[in-house]
Design a protein around this motif. Sequence first.
Motif, PDB file in Angstrom:
ATOM      1  N   GLY A  14       0.035   3.782   9.919  1.00 17.04           N
ATOM      2  CA  GLY A  14       1.076   3.993  10.915  1.00 17.04           C
ATOM      3  C   GLY A  14       2.012   2.814  10.998  1.00 17.04           C
ATOM      4  O   GLY A  14       1.776   1.758  10.402  1.00 17.04           O
ATOM      5  N   GLN A  15       3.085   2.993  11.782  1.00 16.31           N
ATOM      6  CA  GLN A  15       4.100   1.953  11.883  1.00 16.31           C
ATOM      7  C   GLN A  15       3.721   0.850  12.870  1.00 16.31           C
ATOM      8  O   GLN A  15       4.385  -0.188  12.913  1.00 16.31           O
ATOM      9  N   THR A  16       2.683   1.068  13.664  1.00 14.50           N
ATOM     10  CA  THR A  16       2.217   0.008  14.559  1.00 14.50           C
ATOM     11  C   THR A  16       0.818  -0.472  14.201  1.00 14.50           C
ATOM     12  O   THR A  16       0.285  -1.363  14.850  1.00 14.50           O
ATOM     13  N   GLY A  17       0.215   0.106  13.175  1.00 14.97           N
ATOM     14  CA  GLY A  17      -1.107  -0.334  12.746  1.00 14.97           C
ATOM     15  C   GLY A  17      -1.668   0.616  11.708  1.00 14.97           C
ATOM     16  O   GLY A  17      -1.288   1.778  11.642  1.00 14.97           O
ATOM     17  N   ASP A  29     -17.597   1.266   6.027  1.00 15.17           N
ATOM     18  CA  ASP A  29     -16.956   0.155   6.722  1.00 15.17           C
ATOM     19  C   ASP A  29     -15.552   0.569   7.137  1.00 15.17           C
ATOM     20  O   ASP A  29     -14.867   1.303   6.395  1.00 15.17           O
ATOM     21  N   GLU A  30     -15.104   0.109   8.300  1.00 15.06           N
ATOM     22  CA  GLU A  30     -13.748   0.368   8.754  1.00 15.06           C
ATOM     23  C   GLU A  30     -13.046  -0.944   9.055  1.00 15.06           C
ATOM     24  O   GLU A  30     -13.654  -1.891   9.548  1.00 15.06           O
ATOM     25  N   PHE A  31     -11.743  -0.984   8.732  1.00 11.08           N
ATOM     26  CA  PHE A  31     -10.956  -2.199   8.871  1.00 11.08           C
ATOM     27  C   PHE A  31      -9.621  -1.868   9.537  1.00 11.08           C
ATOM     28  O   PHE A  31      -9.124  -0.756   9.444  1.00 11.08           O
ATOM     29  N   GLU A  32      -9.053  -2.873  10.177  1.00 11.47           N
ATOM     30  CA  GLU A  32      -7.669  -2.814  10.634  1.00 11.47           C
ATOM     31  C   GLU A  32      -6.813  -3.528   9.602  1.00 11.47           C
ATOM     32  O   GLU A  32      -7.193  -4.578   9.069  1.00 11.47           O
ATOM     33  N   ALA A  33      -5.658  -2.968   9.299  1.00 10.94           N
ATOM     34  CA  ALA A  33      -4.759  -3.557   8.313  1.00 10.94           C
ATOM     35  C   ALA A  33      -3.343  -3.587   8.866  1.00 10.94           C
ATOM     36  O   ALA A  33      -3.067  -3.067   9.953  1.00 10.94           O
ATOM     37  N   ALA A  34      -2.443  -4.202   8.110  1.00 14.14           N
ATOM     38  CA  ALA A  34      -1.055  -4.329   8.553  1.00 14.14           C
ATOM     39  C   ALA A  34      -0.393  -2.959   8.650  1.00 14.14           C
ATOM     40  O   ALA A  34      -0.744  -2.033   7.919  1.00 14.14           O
ATOM     41  N   PRO A  35       0.579  -2.807   9.554  1.00 13.62           N
ATOM     42  CA  PRO A  35       1.300  -1.542   9.652  1.00 13.62           C
ATOM     43  C   PRO A  35       1.989  -1.197   8.334  1.00 13.62           C
ATOM     44  O   PRO A  35       2.340  -2.084   7.555  1.00 13.62           O
ATOM     45  N   ILE A  36       2.197   0.086   8.097  1.00 11.77           N
ATOM     46  CA  ILE A  36       3.001   0.542   6.967  1.00 11.77           C
ATOM     47  C   ILE A  36       4.433   0.696   7.462  1.00 11.77           C
ATOM     48  O   ILE A  36       4.732   1.570   8.278  1.00 11.77           O
ATOM     49  N   ARG A  37       5.315  -0.178   6.992  1.00 14.19           N
ATOM     50  CA  ARG A  37       6.702  -0.190   7.451  1.00 14.19           C
ATOM     51  C   ARG A  37       7.555   0.750   6.615  1.00 14.19           C
ATOM     52  O   ARG A  37       7.483   0.739   5.380  1.00 14.19           O
ATOM     53  N   THR A  38       8.378   1.558   7.276  1.00 13.96           N
ATOM     54  CA  THR A  38       9.207   2.517   6.544  1.00 13.96           C
ATOM     55  C   THR A  38      10.499   1.902   6.019  1.00 13.96           C
ATOM     56  O   THR A  38      11.244   2.567   5.305  1.00 13.96           O
ATOM     57  N   ARG A  40      10.423  -0.594   4.005  1.00 10.13           N
ATOM     58  CA  ARG A  40      10.052  -1.179   2.718  1.00 10.13           C
ATOM     59  C   ARG A  40       9.343  -0.110   1.889  1.00 10.13           C
ATOM     60  O   ARG A  40       8.963   0.926   2.408  1.00 10.13           O
ATOM     61  N   ALA A  41       9.190  -0.379   0.592  1.00 12.62           N
ATOM     62  CA  ALA A  41       8.565   0.602  -0.300  1.00 12.62           C
ATOM     63  C   ALA A  41       7.143   0.907   0.175  1.00 12.62           C
ATOM     64  O   ALA A  41       6.291   0.022   0.223  1.00 12.62           O
ATOM     65  N   VAL A  42       6.890   2.170   0.498  1.00 15.87           N
ATOM     66  CA  VAL A  42       5.602   2.563   1.065  1.00 15.87           C
ATOM     67  C   VAL A  42       4.482   2.419   0.046  1.00 15.87           C
ATOM     68  O   VAL A  42       3.394   1.930   0.367  1.00 15.87           O
ATOM     69  N   VAL A  43       4.723   2.838  -1.210  1.00  8.62           N
ATOM     70  CA  VAL A  43       3.646   2.786  -2.202  1.00  8.62           C
ATOM     71  C   VAL A  43       3.194   1.349  -2.446  1.00  8.62           C
ATOM     72  O   VAL A  43       1.998   1.091  -2.659  1.00  8.62           O
ATOM     73  N   ASP A  44       4.130   0.403  -2.389  1.00  8.33           N
ATOM     74  CA  ASP A  44       3.752  -1.003  -2.574  1.00  8.33           C
ATOM     75  C   ASP A  44       2.841  -1.473  -1.450  1.00  8.33           C
ATOM     76  O   ASP A  44       1.881  -2.228  -1.677  1.00  8.33           O
ATOM     77  N   GLN A  45       3.113  -1.033  -0.244  1.00  6.39           N
ATOM     78  CA  GLN A  45       2.296  -1.435   0.898  1.00  6.39           C
ATOM     79  C   GLN A  45       0.904  -0.811   0.843  1.00  6.39           C
ATOM     80  O   GLN A  45      -0.086  -1.450   1.202  1.00  6.39           O
ATOM     81  N   ILE A  46       0.829   0.442   0.403  1.00  7.29           N
ATOM     82  CA  ILE A  46      -0.476   1.081   0.263  1.00  7.29           C
ATOM     83  C   ILE A  46      -1.308   0.348  -0.780  1.00  7.29           C
ATOM     84  O   ILE A  46      -2.495   0.046  -0.564  1.00  7.29           O
ATOM     85  N   ALA A  47      -0.688   0.039  -1.918  1.00  8.27           N
ATOM     86  CA  ALA A  47      -1.402  -0.681  -2.971  1.00  8.27           C
ATOM     87  C   ALA A  47      -1.870  -2.047  -2.475  1.00  8.27           C
ATOM     88  O   ALA A  47      -2.999  -2.472  -2.752  1.00  8.27           O
ATOM     89  N   ALA A  48      -1.007  -2.739  -1.713  1.00  8.38           N
ATOM     90  CA  ALA A  48      -1.377  -4.051  -1.189  1.00  8.38           C
ATOM     91  C   ALA A  48      -2.532  -3.940  -0.202  1.00  8.38           C
ATOM     92  O   ALA A  48      -3.425  -4.806  -0.169  1.00  8.38           O
ATOM     93  N   THR A  49      -2.536  -2.896   0.615  1.00  8.68           N
ATOM     94  CA  THR A  49      -3.621  -2.686   1.569  1.00  8.68           C
ATOM     95  C   THR A  49      -4.948  -2.507   0.854  1.00  8.68           C
ATOM     96  O   THR A  49      -5.968  -3.095   1.222  1.00  8.68           O
ATOM     97  N   VAL A  50      -4.949  -1.682  -0.212  1.00  8.55           N
ATOM     98  CA  VAL A  50      -6.174  -1.459  -0.973  1.00  8.55           C
ATOM     99  C   VAL A  50      -6.636  -2.750  -1.638  1.00  8.55           C
ATOM    100  O   VAL A  50      -7.818  -3.108  -1.595  1.00  8.55           O
ATOM    101  N   ARG A  51      -5.709  -3.482  -2.230  1.00  9.70           N
ATOM    102  CA  ARG A  51      -6.088  -4.716  -2.936  1.00  9.70           C
ATOM    103  C   ARG A  51      -6.646  -5.758  -1.975  1.00  9.70           C
ATOM    104  O   ARG A  51      -7.554  -6.515  -2.311  1.00  9.70           O
ATOM    105  N   ASP A  52      -6.127  -5.787  -0.747  1.00 12.36           N
ATOM    106  CA  ASP A  52      -6.596  -6.775   0.229  1.00 12.36           C
ATOM    107  C   ASP A  52      -8.052  -6.558   0.624  1.00 12.36           C
ATOM    108  O   ASP A  52      -8.754  -7.509   0.961  1.00 12.36           O
TER     109      ASP A  52
END
Length: 309
Positions: A14-17, A29-38, A40-52
């Motif tokens: 989401g845009q706030t978390g 396991d469940e984690f909180e991650a950075a918001p997905i900002r619209t 910026r490129a969404v696919v890049d953010q998803i990939a970064a979330t997984v890599r983190d």
Amino acid sequence: MTVATRRHILIDGGQTGTRVRVESADGVDEFEAAPIRTDRAVVDQIAATVRDISGEVPGTTVAAGVSGLTPSASRPEEILDELADLGIVSVALAHDSVTGYLSANRGEFGAVTAVGTGVVTLGVGAAGVHRVDGWGHLFGDAGSAYWMGRAGIEAALRSYDGRGPATVLEDAAHEEFGPLPELYMELQGDPDRVTRVAAFARRVDAASIADDAVAQQILADAADELAASAVTALERSGHRPGDSARVSWVGTVMAANDRLRDRFAASVTRRTSGIEIAAPHGRPFDGVRMLAGLDDEHPLATEIHRAER
């Protein structure tokens, strides 16, 4: 050779978390991650979330439901390539209205409204899939937390000016944001203004409980807006009065507010017939998990973007 699935990474973005759930033989396991900002490129953010959060595990699948994901931004093959070194074997992407729908209604025809900071409603029926609103805080999201918060602030300023009826929201806005003559400058200059305005919906709700007529009207108007979207989504997806259909919701705004939910249900019932209005079947992660395995014949299958190796 096909690699056996050993781990599932589920993303509710989401845009706030963003929440991430990792399911494997070792547990969940469940984690909180950075918001997905619209913006910026969404696919890049998803990939970064997984890599983190992920190391290499051959046979890993990724599924994500993301707010603001447009068809042109849904490029799962790019994520698959970017994360090849982590053992990712499949990626499934969808707008979070799709995963919200699946979590709330599973495969049943009907409508689901997802209400948070923003709002989007999805109808699924014999005529296909129809999305209503989700146009963001500048142009839409009618009935959302932001919409209610903004209406509450406007009512407070009208009360302060003498242009509108007196309301306890005037004092609430002063407590929340400081002196009212400075409020508009305070919020316009704050990069978190959308979140702060949406959070004021809680003060509107509290005022409505305390029998403030202005706040009660805002809450009623929000429920009616959400109901109008739900009925429109039903009609545009092929529902006709008397047809059976299921209407539900996702998000804490509806789940935690009995008065908003009751007004929504009553308003939907007045506008159409033959429907069941019921609580969601499951959590958003349940809908994300369904992305990879949804039957290709289901109307929602066209809304899911998949890639695999």
